[in-house]
Design a protein around this motif. Structure first.
Motif, PDB file in Angstrom:
ATOM      1  N   GLN A 334       0.789  -1.245  -0.063  1.00  0.00           N
ATOM      2  CA  GLN A 334      -0.038  -0.072   0.014  1.00  0.00           C
ATOM      3  C   GLN A 334       0.783   1.143  -0.015  1.00  0.00           C
ATOM      4  O   GLN A 334       0.625   2.270  -0.256  1.00  0.00           O
ATOM      5  N   ALA A 335       2.058   1.033   0.688  1.00  0.00           N
ATOM      6  CA  ALA A 335       3.017   2.180   0.653  1.00  0.00           C
ATOM      7  C   ALA A 335       4.021   2.637  -0.727  1.00  0.00           C
ATOM      8  O   ALA A 335       4.030   3.569  -1.306  1.00  0.00           O
ATOM      9  N   SER A 336       4.139   1.442  -1.237  1.00  0.00           N
ATOM     10  CA  SER A 336       4.953   1.279  -2.468  1.00  0.00           C
ATOM     11  C   SER A 336       4.361   1.484  -3.831  1.00  0.00           C
ATOM     12  O   SER A 336       4.792   1.726  -4.778  1.00  0.00           O
ATOM     13  N   ALA A 337       3.150   0.779  -3.661  1.00  0.00           N
ATOM     14  CA  ALA A 337       2.386   0.748  -5.128  1.00  0.00           C
ATOM     15  C   ALA A 337       0.915   0.879  -5.058  1.00  0.00           C
ATOM     16  O   ALA A 337       0.080   0.091  -4.827  1.00  0.00           O
ATOM     17  N   LYS A 338       0.818   2.171  -4.433  1.00  0.00           N
ATOM     18  CA  LYS A 338      -0.812   2.670  -4.308  1.00  0.00           C
ATOM     19  C   LYS A 338      -1.712   2.247  -5.590  1.00  0.00           C
ATOM     20  O   LYS A 338      -1.178   2.550  -6.927  1.00  0.00           O
ATOM     21  N   ILE A 339      -2.995   2.016  -4.997  1.00  0.00           N
ATOM     22  CA  ILE A 339      -4.094   1.723  -6.067  1.00  0.00           C
ATOM     23  C   ILE A 339      -4.869   2.769  -6.156  1.00  0.00           C
ATOM     24  O   ILE A 339      -5.457   3.440  -5.402  1.00  0.00           O
ATOM     25  N   VAL A 340      -4.815   3.427  -7.626  1.00  0.00           N
ATOM     26  CA  VAL A 340      -5.567   4.641  -7.977  1.00  0.00           C
ATOM     27  C   VAL A 340      -6.679   4.407  -9.076  1.00  0.00           C
ATOM     28  O   VAL A 340      -6.286   3.727 -10.010  1.00  0.00           O
ATOM     29  N   VAL A 341      -8.180   4.585  -8.615  1.00  0.00           N
ATOM     30  CA  VAL A 341      -9.042   4.141  -9.569  1.00  0.00           C
ATOM     31  C   VAL A 341      -9.338   5.583 -10.193  1.00  0.00           C
ATOM     32  O   VAL A 341     -10.071   6.358  -9.059  1.00  0.00           O
ATOM     33  N   THR A 342      -9.410   5.844 -11.223  1.00  0.00           N
ATOM     34  CA  THR A 342     -10.031   6.992 -11.790  1.00  0.00           C
ATOM     35  C   THR A 342     -11.443   6.802 -12.660  1.00  0.00           C
ATOM     36  O   THR A 342     -11.437   5.821 -13.391  1.00  0.00           O
ATOM     37  N   VAL A 343     -12.471   7.607 -12.296  1.00  0.00           N
ATOM     38  CA  VAL A 343     -13.504   7.116 -12.595  1.00  0.00           C
ATOM     39  C   VAL A 343     -14.382   8.573 -12.710  1.00  0.00           C
ATOM     40  O   VAL A 343     -14.222   9.757 -12.282  1.00  0.00           O
ATOM     41  N   ASP A 344     -15.669   8.453 -13.383  1.00  0.00           N
ATOM     42  CA  ASP A 344     -16.389   9.292 -13.601  1.00  0.00           C
ATOM     43  C   ASP A 344     -17.496   9.200 -12.257  1.00  0.00           C
ATOM     44  O   ASP A 344     -18.218   7.932 -12.486  1.00  0.00           O
TER      45      ASP A 344
END
Length: 549
Positions: A334-344
């Motif tokens: 979680q610290a080194s490879a954050k998950i980011v969800v880009t959405v409408d």
């Protein structure tokens, strides 16, 4: 403490331990219950719905408080909670023989929820009776110490349920336990019921109630006196908002939510999680009595409010530390490879719905969030322009979730959509694994002593807020309507604010994406109770509970 007083405490406490054991078996087995009785739903929805069914028992507790509280003030403490334990024990036993969803379909979860509601009604009448009964036997100046033994019963009941579950799991193996062995702890309750009834039949009526009855001063209309007159109703409201609501969310956060968090979010093996929570309960339980005794000396308010404040200030760092101790690989990822969800945002449905099916989520946003929720992944959300398809970025790699189309009947995804979703989930799992996200906690890396230490702190907060609460509630109300008056705020607080805590918290996490987001619920409730209790609730430790008013 006389022999008679010891007998009163032992008899009240032992029966209440068994009753809590019955009630908490369901919560301890929520993940298995979800698969057995709610298998017709999407997995995430099934777990939330299983928690909601767990909460159904809490939702009806205030109604049990009204029904049995009234009976307790009319006919006496002893016989009322003899009836409650019979209802609780038989309902629990029936869960142990109830066919699952695969056998009888939708009737299975319906019957299960009805049984949970019966348990809730019984528990609604149980606690007020036991607390009132012990307090009315206690010497002046020692009610905190005496009633604190009743406060240990909920934790001891949870401990007993965990031990029976663990023993059964160890004896028959995990696969058999998940298949049929989970029924054994429910069936064992029939023996506990027999012991409890035998003990309670030998108990005498409360001296305060007997004296009041002999003098003809019992209430003819406990409900009207308790809630129809502002003089008493305002105390009921203050007891709820300024004492019990905060106590309830701290209780369920420190014991149940911590267990669920370990198992479902941090992916700690269930038997290990049960052992670690049980050890923390074993270490923490004596402090119910310690803080009960302390409340006799310094007052109920200082002890309870200190516990609320500490919980509100430290939950985020404590649960963060729990993640690092239980699943360090997850914390590192979680610290080194954050998950980011880009959405409408307009393309996203509410993820916390307890009745959702997988086919209710067809947009690329929904499919992405659902897959991440099922992987217990924590992620950040970035809002995109209207009409933008969702994307999931893990470290430097970006994934594009599909949109789905339903078949003509609308009951399942068409073949192309099903294949695309399956491929996306496989790609997501592979990418998360490559980025260091573990499928489950590595047993070799689980820091058990540190976890027990963190859980012990959480339980210590529970003992601070819960140890003195029975004495405080008993002291707030007159004898003739005490059972009714104290039972309602206690069970609204613990049934609604506390009992719904795991369900609300997990729904908040599913919707928001952050594994710690659900902690805002207990933190806000505890903070409100701290402020209201500090400003408006009067100290009660020196009141005469035998007074008529």
């Amino acid at each position: 403490m006389t022999a008679e007083e010891r007998k009163v405490i032992f008899a009240s406490s032992l029966g209440t331990v068994f009753e809590w054991y019955d009630f908490y078996l369901y919560g301890s087995l929520a993940a298995i219950i979800a698969k057995q009785f709610f298998s017709g739903l999407d997995p995430s929805a099934a777990f939330i719905f299983a928690l909601l069914a767990f909460a159904a028992g809490f939702i009806v507790r205030p109604f049990g408080a009204l029904v049995f509280g009234r009976l307790g003030d009319l006919i006496g403490r002893k016989y009322t909670f003899l009836v409650t334990i019979l209802i609780m024990g038989l309902s629990t036993f029936i869960v142990g023989v109830l066919p699952n969803y695969a056998s009888i379909g939708v009737a299975a979860p319906v019957i299960l929820i009805v049984l949970r509601m019966l348990q809730g009604l019984a528990l609604g009448g149980e606690y007020g009776g036991a607390a009132t009964y012990v307090a009315e036997h206690a010497p002046h100046g020692q009610r905190g110490a005496y009633t604190a033994w009743i406060q240990t019963t909920a934790t001891l009941g949870l401990f007993l349920s965990l031990m029976v579950i663990l023993g059964t799991r160890s004896a028959i193996g995990e696969e058999a336990f998940a298949d049929w062995g989970w029924r054994v702890p429910f069936l064992v309750s029939i023996l506990l019921l027999a012991i409890s009834v035998w003990i309670r039949m030998a108990m005498n009526e409360s001296p305060a109630f007997k004296k009041m009855k002999e003098e003809g001063k019992t209430s003819k209309a406990p409900l009207t006196e308790s809630f129809g007159q502002w003089k008493n109703l305002k105390i009921v409201i203050l007891a709820l908002v300024g004492m019990v609501a905060g106590q309830a969310v701290v209780w369920y956060s420190g014991q149940f939510y911590a267990l669920f968090f370990l198992q479902t979010v941090l992916k700690v093996e269930p038997a290990t999680a049960n052992i670690l929570v049980a050890l923390s309960l074993l270490l923490g339980t004596p402090f119910f009595v310690v803080f009960g005794i302390l409340s006799d000396k310094v007052g109920r308010k200082p002890v309870i409010l200190t516990g609320l404040l500490l919980a509100a200030l430290t939950y985020f760092p404590l649960f963060g530390a729990l993640t690092k101790a239980a699943n360090p690989d997850l914390a590192a990822a979680q610290a080194s490879a954050k998950i980011v969800v880009t959405v409408d945002p307009k393309a996203c449905s509410f993820q916390g719905s307890p009745i959702a099916r997988e086919v209710d989520f067809t947009s690329s946003c929904d499919i992405a969030k659902r897959a991440l929720a099922q992987a217990s992944a924590s992620y950040d959300i970035v809002e995109a322009a209207p009409g933008t398809a969702a994307s999931v970025k893990i470290g430097e790699k970006e994934l594009l979730p599909p949109t789905a189309t339903l078949t003509a009947g609308g009951h399942k995804f068409d073949d192309a959509s099903a294949a695309a979703i399956k491929a996306f989930k496989a790609d997501l799992a592979a990418t998360m694994k490559e980025a260091g996200y573990p499928a489950k906690a590595d047993p070799a890396k689980v820091n058990k002593p540190l976890i027990v230490g963190i859980l012990f702190i959480l339980v210590l907060y529970v003992t601070m807020v819960y140890g003195p609460i029975a004495a405080a509630l008993v002291e707030m109300f007159p004898t003739r309507i005490r059972y009714t008056s104290m039972s309602l705020p206690y069970h609204v607080g613990n049934g609604w604010f506390g009992g719904l805590m795991p369900t609300i918290a997990f729904a908040m996490v599913a919707q928001n994406g952050n594994i710690y987001y659900g902690l805002w619920y207990p933190i806000i409730i505890a903070s409100v109770t701290f402020v209201v209790g500090l400003l408006f609730v009067k100290e009660t430790k020196d009141v005469d509970i035998f007074a008529d008013d």
